[in-house]
Structure formats: C-alpha cells, structure tokens
Design an enzyme around this catalytic site. Structure first.
Site, PDB file in Angstrom:
ATOM      1  N   HIS A  92      29.758   4.577   1.443  1.00 25.44           N
ATOM      2  CA  HIS A  92      30.464   3.293   0.870  1.00 25.44           C
ATOM      3  C   HIS A  92      30.561   3.895  -0.686  1.00 25.44           C
ATOM      4  CE1 HIS A  92      33.343   0.067  -0.243  1.00 25.44           C
ATOM      5  NE2 HIS A  92      32.598   0.304  -0.974  1.00 25.44           N
ATOM      6  N   GLU A  93      29.603   3.870  -1.416  1.00 22.91           N
ATOM      7  CA  GLU A  93      29.122   4.087  -2.550  1.00 22.91           C
ATOM      8  C   GLU A  93      29.391   5.572  -3.145  1.00 22.91           C
ATOM      9  OE1 GLU A  93      29.641   1.696  -4.259  1.00 22.91           O
ATOM     10  OE2 GLU A  93      29.095  -0.436  -3.874  1.00 22.91           O
TER      11      GLU A  93
ATOM     12  N   HIS B  79      33.289   6.186  -2.722  1.00 26.48           N
ATOM     13  CA  HIS B  79      33.608   5.633  -4.628  1.00 26.48           C
ATOM     14  C   HIS B  79      33.740   7.113  -5.963  1.00 26.48           C
ATOM     15  CE1 HIS B  79      34.930   1.143  -4.037  1.00 26.48           C
ATOM     16  NE2 HIS B  79      34.027   1.595  -3.614  1.00 26.48           N
TER      17      HIS B  79
ATOM     18  N   GLU C 131      39.077   2.308  -3.157  1.00 22.94           N
ATOM     19  CA  GLU C 131      38.442   1.200  -2.353  1.00 22.94           C
ATOM     20  C   GLU C 131      38.693   2.188  -0.323  1.00 22.94           C
ATOM     21  OE1 GLU C 131      36.653  -0.905  -1.670  1.00 22.94           O
ATOM     22  OE2 GLU C 131      35.576  -1.182  -3.420  1.00 22.94           O
TER      23      GLU C 131
HETATM   24 ZN    ZN Z   1      33.398  -1.014  -3.197  1.00 19.68          ZN
END
Ligand code: ZN
Length: 498
Positions: free
Chosen positions: A258-259, A262, A291
């Site tokens: 997830h990170e 980004h 996101e």
């Molecule tokens: Zn996030």
C-alpha cells in the site's frame, strides 16, 4: 531574472525546506527517543514558521500579479494558478496560528499514542476538542467559517465537498453491507489462523523483493518500521514504513505494498517532471488520487489470483514450515478474508468503505455541532453496530484507533473511499488498454501497468483536477459502479456465491 524564474526559484527553495520538515516528521515516527518529543514539537513549529514566512513574502504576490497579466504556457499557468491558491491561503493564516497548530499536532500525536495504549478516551478528549477548535479557526480565516467540514475536505481533495461524498457514500452503503453479509454467510469461510509464527526477517526480505519488482526505486527511497504505516517525502526521497508481527504477515506485506503504491506515485511525479522539484507540476493532485494508487497496488494487483500465481511458490519457499499442509485454495481465501472486525487499517476490501462512512458521519456531525467530543465514543459504537455489525471491545479498537484526528486531519478519511472508487475505475481502464496485463502479472511483470499509470496519472502532477484527470484516463466521470462490479466479481466467485 524574469518574474517566472524568480517565482520558481523561490518555490524550489520552499520545497527544500518542506523536505527538511518532512524528514523530521518521518524521524519523529521512526526514530524519536521517548523523552525528546517536547524538543521535536518546538523544532517542527520553528521550521513551520520559517516555511510560512518564506511562502508569505509579498514579492510572491507581485510576481504572481505580473504573471497573471501574461500569456503563459500550460505548465506555467498551472504553476501560477496553484501557487496563487496556496499563497492566498498562507497569507490569510496568521503566523502565530500556524505555530500553535503545528505544536498542537505534535502534542496531539504524542497524547494519542499514550491514550491509545491505555485505551483512555478521556485523556485524549481535550486534545480532540482543541484540534476541532483549530480546524474551525483555520476555516474561519479562509472565509469558510460556515462550512468548516467542506473546507477541510477541499484541502485534501480540491473540488470535493461533504455533499459530493454523502451522495457517493449513499451509492456504496447498502450494496457493500449486502455484499459483506452475503460473503460472511457463505458456506466456505477464510481461515486466517494459518498465519502463525512467520519469522519477521523472512517477511521483510519477501516484501522488499515484492516492492522492488513492482517498481519501487530504492535508489530514491527506503523502508523502515513505524507504529502506523505511512509514506512520506517526495519522489526524490521517498520514505515508506510498515510494521511486523509474526502472527500477522499479511498486515506487514499489504501495508508495505500500500505505502509503496503511494511511493510509486511520488516517484512517477519525479520521473515525469525531473526538473520540477518543489513545483505543482510534480505534486500530487489530491489525496483521493494518492489513495487510488496505493489501493490499486494493494488490492486490485496484490490480492489478485494472477499475482499469487507468480508469488505463491516463492511465499511457500520462504515459509515452508508455516504453510505445510495449507492448500492453495485455503491460502488464497485467507488472502481475501472478509471479516467482521473493528480496525480500519486491517479491513478487507468489502468492508473498508463502511469504516470510512462511519468516520465521515462522525466528522460531519462534529462540525455541524450535532455531536460533541464527549459523545464520540457512543456515536462510534452505534455506527459501528449499524454499518459493521459489531461493537468494538474498547476505545483503542474503536474511536482511538486512527492517528488522523490527533494531528488535526479532519476530512481526510473520505479520501480513502474516493481512492478505492478511483482505483477500480483506473484498473478497469488499464485492463482495457492492456489486454495481456493479467497474464503479465502472473509472470511477475508489472512494467506495463506502471508505465500506463505513469502516462495516464503520475506525470500530470497538478495540471488537471481529480475529476478532469479521471475523465482523461478513463473516459468516465467519478462513479461507484466499477468498484461495486469489481468487488462482486472477485468476492462472489471466491466465496462460491456466483
Ligand atoms: Zn494510504
């Protein structure tokens, strides 16, 4: 030097100061000694004051006025337009307010970590009240004292408002509750207890390999551990964090992916605009789009069958003892487990947006004056029962679970849901444009997906607003339908409901 050169040189210098502030923020969550919080709060405040002074210089207004009279290239107009928006905001906020707000964010963060540890809402309540007052005060300086929640939503996602999100959430609420209930009542259920005793070192080396393979550039970034995973910095120096637990290896893996999503966006902003450090051309358009990038890699990609067709043999090699006797079907079902549980960051794809809707309802009621701080825990529990079908067993797993409010981030949660909505739209368009994408992922190749995202999303920076960018990339307006279709497709087939 002409006005444009002077303006961009100043913005780059401010970008460098911002980078220093960002690094201190990263350090605070990764390395800070327990007794150094007070000094760090003051250091952050001093630096924030310098940045604010630099960005409020009257010359910036003069250069902008001069440039606003001229015919400019598309890129220069973007720089001027976005700088005007931020400049007007900066000069309307008094320096002492900026200082107070920054100190309150540090103090709030440390109070929250303590309160959460003790599951003590009463200890955190005065901080939350102070943050709400500051949030209202800031909206007031910007002429939005009557609509503070809209002001904060627009800060994170320009052009969005509480009304727009209320409509989007109305589309999502019932279908998501229905899908979650159907999956939870399915005859097959995921067994997450297969994840026991996964050595942390092996988890870390596995996920580092995944991050490098999906395209995260460790020459311009690094990965550390923190209590609450985050991605900081810019594409020139991207700081990812995750956290490890031997009995929850999917948390560390999917948090890291997830990170890294980004981080890939930030690194794509740099790759598309290598000479635009500190300029809006290399800055994210909004948090919803940010996101969408993290969620797309975490969910659409890393929870797919294609991804595990490639990674399952490697995962079994790394955790041979732990996965001995676990079938492929059991493993994949556990990876897409849908569960009634209280924590947003642990939530599966089906229930995640219901956690966001809960926070949206509370924030909206707080700003509307329909709810006071003391009423937050009971409002939280009621909404939790209504949306998720459970009551958390304490404040630490309820209204104290998220860091955001402690640092004054109101109106941020809806961006997560917008991110899920946009991720599904972008995923659909990427697959239309790249018919072999699924087969490539099953071979461990992510290059064409990353190139498509760089071309259609990352390189644009702030040149287009979120809605315009989505229109260009997908040919559609922002819509909940692709997300609902994608979730039904994946979960009804995995749980034998279709
Ligand atoms: Zn996030």
């Amino acid at each position: 030097m002409d006005a444009y050169s002077k303006l961009t040189a100043t913005l780059k210098r401010i970008g460098l100061l911002d980078a220093a502030a960002g690094l201190l923020g990263w350090d605070e969550q990764v390395n800070l000694p327990p007794q150094s919080a007070g000094l760090r709060a003051q250091t952050n405040a001093a630096l924030a004051e310098v940045i604010h002074q630099e960005f409020s210089r009257p010359e910036i207004d003069e250069w902008l006025r001069e440039l606003e009279e001229q015919e400019l290239s598309a890129d220069a107009s973007c720089v001027v337009h976005e700088t005007r928006r931020e400049y007007d905001r900066a000069v309307k906020l008094p320096a002492d307010f900026v200082c107070r707000r920054t100190e309150a964010a540090s103090a709030g963060y440390h109070a929250w970590t303590q309160a959460r540890k003790q599951s003590d809402f009463a200890a955190f309540a005065p901080m939350l009240a102070q943050q709400l007052d500051l949030a209202r005060e800031e909206a007031g300086y910007l002429g939005q004292g009557d609509n503070p929640y809209d002001y904060w939503i627009d800060r994170f996602d320009p052009g969005m408002s509480a009304g727009v999100f209320a409509d989007l959430f109305d589309e999502l609420r019932s279908p998501l509750k229905a899908l979650a209930e159907a999956v939870l009542a399915a005859p097959v259920q995921a067994n997450v207890s297969i994840f026991k005793g996964f050595p942390v070192e092996a988890q870390e080396s596995f996920l580092r390999e995944v991050l490098a393979r999906i395209g995260f550039d460790f020459q311009y970034g690094r990965l550390d551990t923190a209590v609450h995973p985050f991605c900081g910095g810019s594409g020139w120096d991207t700081r990812l964090t995750t956290r490890f637990a031997a009995d929850n290896p999917l948390d560390s893996l999917f948090s890291a992916i997830h990170e890294a999503g980004h981080g890939l966006y930030e690194q794509g902003l740099r790759a598309g605009n290598p000479d635009a450090f500190g300029l809006p051309l290399s800055s994210a358009v909004g948090m919803g789009l940010h996101e969408s990038q993290s969620r797309l890699w975490e969910n659409q990609v890393a929870r797919s069958d294609a991804f595990w067709d490639f990674y399952e043999p490697r995962y079994r090699e790394a955790f041979a003892t732990q996965l001995d006797g676990v079938s492929s079907d059991e493993l994949r079902l556990a990876i897409s487990a849908v569960q009634r549980q209280p924590i947003r960051v642990d939530a599966d794809e089906v229930t995640y947006n219901l956690h966001v809707i809960l926070r949206f309802e509370i924030e909206r009621a707080l700003f509307a004056g329909e709810l006071d701080v003391a009423g937050v825990p009971s409002a939280w529990n009621e909404l939790s029962e209504e949306l998720l079908g459970l009551t958390p067993d304490g404040y630490a797993n309820g209204c104290l679970q998220d860091v955001h409010w402690s640092e004054g981030f109101f109106g941020y949660f809806p961006s997560y849901a917008l991110g899920n909505v946009l991720a599904a739209q972008l995923w659909q368009s990427a697959n239309d444009a790249l018919p072999k994408l699924n087969a490539e992922i099953a071979q461990g190749s992510f290059e064409s997906l990353l190139s498509w995202l760089r071309e259609n999303v990352h390189r644009h920076g702030k040149r287009f607003g979120t809605r315009e960018l989505v229109r260009r990339a997908t040919g559609q307006e922002v819509s909940a339908e692709p997300l609902l279709a994608y979730l039904r497709d994946r979960y009804e087939s995995r749980y034998g409901l279709s």
